[in-house]
Motif scaffolding. Structure first.
Motif, short mmCIF file in Angstrom:
data_model
loop_
_atom_site.label_atom_id
_atom_site.label_comp_id
_atom_site.label_asym_id
_atom_site.label_seq_id
_atom_site.Cartn_x
_atom_site.Cartn_y
_atom_site.Cartn_z
N GLN A 14 0.82 -1.21 0.00
CA GLN A 14 0.00 0.00 0.00
C GLN A 14 0.85 1.26 0.00
O GLN A 14 0.57 2.22 -0.72
N ASP A 15 1.93 1.23 0.79
CA ASP A 15 2.82 2.39 0.83
C ASP A 15 3.38 2.67 -0.56
O ASP A 15 3.43 3.83 -1.01
N MET A 16 3.80 1.62 -1.26
CA MET A 16 4.40 1.81 -2.58
C MET A 16 3.36 2.30 -3.59
O MET A 16 3.63 3.20 -4.39
N LEU A 17 2.16 1.71 -3.56
CA LEU A 17 1.12 2.14 -4.50
C LEU A 17 0.76 3.60 -4.28
O LEU A 17 0.58 4.36 -5.23
N ASN A 18 0.65 4.00 -3.00
CA ASN A 18 0.34 5.41 -2.71
C ASN A 18 1.42 6.33 -3.26
O ASN A 18 1.13 7.38 -3.85
N THR A 19 2.67 5.92 -3.05
CA THR A 19 3.77 6.73 -3.54
C THR A 19 3.72 6.85 -5.06
O THR A 19 3.89 7.94 -5.63
N LEU A 20 3.47 5.73 -5.74
CA LEU A 20 3.44 5.74 -7.21
C LEU A 20 2.26 6.55 -7.73
O LEU A 20 2.38 7.27 -8.72
N ARG A 21 1.13 6.45 -7.05
CA ARG A 21 -0.05 7.22 -7.46
C ARG A 21 0.24 8.71 -7.40
O ARG A 21 -0.15 9.47 -8.28
N ARG A 22 0.93 9.10 -6.34
CA ARG A 22 1.20 10.51 -6.15
C ARG A 22 2.26 11.02 -7.13
O ARG A 22 2.13 12.07 -7.73
N ARG A 23 3.30 10.23 -7.31
CA ARG A 23 4.44 10.71 -8.08
C ARG A 23 4.33 10.47 -9.58
O ARG A 23 4.69 11.33 -10.37
N TYR A 24 3.85 9.27 -9.95
CA TYR A 24 4.05 8.88 -11.34
C TYR A 24 2.93 7.95 -11.79
O TYR A 24 3.17 6.78 -12.08
N PRO A 25 1.69 8.46 -11.87
CA PRO A 25 0.57 7.60 -12.24
C PRO A 25 0.60 7.18 -13.72
O PRO A 25 -0.23 6.37 -14.14
N LEU A 26 1.56 7.70 -14.47
CA LEU A 26 1.65 7.34 -15.88
C LEU A 26 2.00 5.86 -16.07
O LEU A 26 1.76 5.30 -17.12
N ALA A 27 2.61 5.27 -15.04
CA ALA A 27 3.11 3.90 -15.23
C ALA A 27 2.01 2.88 -15.01
O ALA A 27 0.97 3.16 -14.43
N THR B 72 8.94 2.35 0.32
CA THR B 72 8.56 3.66 -0.22
C THR B 72 9.73 4.30 -0.95
O THR B 72 9.57 4.88 -2.03
N GLY B 73 10.90 4.16 -0.36
CA GLY B 73 12.11 4.69 -0.99
C GLY B 73 12.34 4.06 -2.35
O GLY B 73 12.77 4.73 -3.30
#
Lengths: 427, 69
Positions: A173-186, A277-278
Motif C-alpha cells: 500500500q505504501d508503494m502504490l500510494n507513492t506511485l499514485r502521487r508521483r508517477y501515475p503514468l506507469a 517507499t524509498g
C-alpha cells in the motif's frame, strides 16, 4: 609488618600459613562481597560473555536503566542495562522474549547479589544467523554477483513497473500510494509472493520469473517488504533469491526492511533503497518535476518561434527597403529629381549669365555714355565744325576768316574766326 | 525525421525527447520558414500529448496470479 597482620588484609595476601585455624573474628559482609567481586573480576570468561535466555521481570526505571531477569528452564540471572546501552537497543524488549545478551558478571555489593551487566542484546539465534549471513555474503561476493559493474541504470520514465512483494503487507500500500502521487503514468504489475517463512525464497524466485515471462517485460522491478528481525528477513539472504535477482533482465530495486537492514538481495540488486517507499521513489520521476520540465520546454518553443518570426520580419523589412532603393519607380523619381535639379541649376546659370551680361552691358553703356561727345557738351564745352561739317579739333586746321559752326549742348551758332593762337599738342 | 508517429501513440519519454529535438532545430538560425512552421506545429502537438499524459494519468495496477504469464 603491620598491614599484613591487619584483620582487613585478605588471607591470601597474608599468606596461606597465616590462615588462622580458628578465626579470631568473622569476615565482614563487605569483605565477603568484595572478595567475591574480585574473584569474578579476575575471571576472563565472566568479563566478556554472551548469555542466552528468556526475559522476565522486565522493568524500565525512571532513571532510564533497565532491569530484567534472564531465565532458562532451570535457573535465573538478574541483569541490568544502563540507560545509555538501553537506548541503543534496536528492538522492543519484553517479557517472554528469547534473547542473547552480552556483558560482564559482577557483584552488586550492596545487595550481595551478582548480576549480568548487559552492554549489548539481540534476539535469540541472531548471533548464529549473523554468522551465516557473513558466510553467505563472502561466498556470493566471490562469485561476482555483487560487482558494481553488473549494476544497470534505471530507466528515467518507466512504463511498466514490476512489484514483488506480499499482497497483504503494508509495504504494498505504501508503494502504490507513492506511485499514485508521483508517477501515475506507469502501469504497475504486482507479482505476489510470501516474504518470510520456509516457502518464501521459492515464491520470490517464481514471482520474479513470472515477470520475466511477460510480453512486454517490465522496465524495472521492485522487490520489497516491510521491517522485521533478521530471521523475518532471512528469505532475502537466500542464495536462490540472490541469484534470481542477479539474473533479472530488467533492473531490480530492493526495498527490504528498515533503513539499517541490509540483506544479500540488496547487494545483488541494481539499486538498494532503504525502504519500500524509498524504492518506489527511486524508480520514478515526480510528476511535479515533469510538469515543470514540460513548462520550460513550452516556453522555449514559443520563444524559438518568436525569434524565427522576428528574424524574418526584420529580414523582410530589410529586403523591402533594398527593393525600394532599386525599384524603377524609385529610379524614375530619382531621375525626376535630378532633372529638377538640373533644371534649377540651368535656370540659375542662365539667370546668372544674363545678369553678368547685363552688368557688362551696363558697364559698356556707362563707358559709352562717358565717352559720348554730347555729354562733354553738357558739361559746357562746345564742338566746332568747319564749313564742310567736319569737326575742327586742332588750331592748325583753322584760319582767321574761316566760317565755323559751333555746336553747344542745346543748339548751335555760326561764327567767323578772328584770330588763331597755337599752343598745346599737335594732332 | 522519417515518417513521424502520431503523438497520440507516443509514450511520455518519446514525446518529450522529440520535442526537445524540435526546439534545438528551431533555435538554429538557418531554418526555412516552411520548416519552421511545420516544426512548431509538431512541437505543440507533442507538448499537448505530454500535458495530457501528465494530467489525466491514473495509476493502473494489475496482479499476476498463479503461474500466469
Amino acid at each position: 609488618m603491620n598491614f599484613v597482620d591487619s584483620p582487613e588484609t585478605p588471607w591470601y595476601i597474608r599468606g596461606v600459613s597465616q590462615i588462622p585455624l580458628f578465626q579470631p573474628g568473622a569476615l565482614t559482609v563487605s569483605q565477603v562481597n568484595r572478595y567475591v567481586q574480585d574473584l569474578l573480576a579476575a575471571d576472563p570468561l565472566l568479563q566478556d560473555v554472551w548469555v542466552q535466555g528468556e526475559i522476565s521481570n522486565f522493568t524500565r526505571a525512571a532513571s532510564g536503566h533497565v532491569y530484567l531477569t534472564l531465565k532458562d528452564s532451570g535457573a535465573a540471572l538478574k541483569c541490568v542495562i544502563w540507560k545509555t546501552n538501553a537506548g541503543r537497543v534496536r528492538f522492543t524488549l519484553s517479557n517472554g522474549l528469547a534473547v542473547e545478551a552480552h556483558g560482564y558478571v559482577g557483584v552488586y555489593e550492596r545487595d550481595g547479589a551478582y548480576q549480568l551487566y548487559i552492554d549489548a542484546i539481540r534476539p535469540a539465534g541472531e548471533g548464529r544467523l549473523f554468522q551465516e549471513f557473513l558466510r553467505l555474503k563472502a561466498q556470493l561476493e566471490a562469485l561476482g554477483l555483487f560487482d558494481e559493474s553488473r549494476k544497470r541504470p534505471l530507466p528515467s520514465f518507466p512504463r511498466r513497473i514490476g512489484l514483488v512483494t506480499s499482497p497483504t503487507g503494508a509495504a504494498l500500500q505504501d508503494m502504490l500510494n507513492t506511485l499514485r502521487r508521483r508517477y501515475p503514468l506507469a502501469e504497475v504489475i504486482l507479482s505476489p509472493s510470501a516474504v518470510q517463512g520456509e516457502s518464501a525464497p521459492d515464491e520470490l524466485v517464481r514471482a520474479l520469473e513470472r515477470l520475466w515471462r511477460l510480453e512486454p517485460q517490465p522496465d524495472v522491478v521492485i522487490v520489497a517488504r516491510g521491517g522485521g528481525s533478521l530471521e523475518d528477513l532471512w528469505a532475502f539472504n537466500d542464495e536462490r533469491v540472490v541469484r534470481a535477482i542477479a539474473a533479472s533482465p530488467a533492473p531490480v530495486v530492493t526495498g527490504v526492511g528498515h533503513e539499517t537492514d541490509f540483506t544479500l538481495a540488496d547487494f545483488a540488486a541494481d539499486l538498494r533503497a532503504p525502504t519500500p517507499t524509498g524504492a518506489a521513489e527511486l524508480c520514478t520521476p515526480d510528476r511535479a518535476d515533469m510538469r515543470a520540465g514540460l513548462d520550460s520546454l513550452e516556453r522555449r518553443i514559443d520563444l524559438a518561434i518568436e525569434q524565427q518570426l522576428a528574424l524574418r520580419r526584420s529580414g523582410l523589412m530589410n529586403a523591402r527597403a533594398r527593393l525600394e532603393r532599386v525599384s524603377p519607380r524609385r529610379r524614375l523619381d530619382n531621375e525626376r529629381q535630378r532633372l529638377d535639379g538640373f533644371g534649377k541649376r540651368l535656370a540659375q546659370q542662365a539667370l546668372t549669365n544674363i545678369r553678368l551680361r547685363r552688368a557688362a552691358l551696363d558697364g559698356l553703356n556707362n563707358h559709352l555714355n562717358a565717352l559720348n561727345p554730347l555729354a562733354v557738351l553738357r558739361r559746357g564745352y562746345a564742338a566746332v565744325f568747319n564749313a564742310q561739317g567736319l569737326p575742327v579739333i586742332s588750331t592748325q586746321r583753322i584760319h582767321p576768316g574761316d566760317e565755323v559752326n559751333v555746336k553747344m549742348a542745346d543748339g548751335q551758332f555760326g561764327a567767323q574766326v578772328q584770330s588763331v593762337n597755337v599752343e598745346g599738342e599737335p594732332e | 525525421m522519417s515518417a513521424p508517429i502520431d503523438p497520440q501513440d507516443l509514450a511520455y519519454e518519446e514525446a518529450a525527447l522529440e520535442l526537445e529535438n524540435i526546439i534545438t532545430a528551431l533555435e538554429a538560425p538557418q531554418v526555412s520558414l516552411e520548416d519552421t512552421l511545420a516544426l512548431y506545429e509538431r512541437g505543440k502537438a507533442l507538448a499537448r500529448r505530454c500535458e495530457k499524459l501528465l494530467e489525466q494519468a491514473e495509476l493502473r495496477v494489475r496482479t499476476l496470479d498463479g503461474e500466469e504469464a
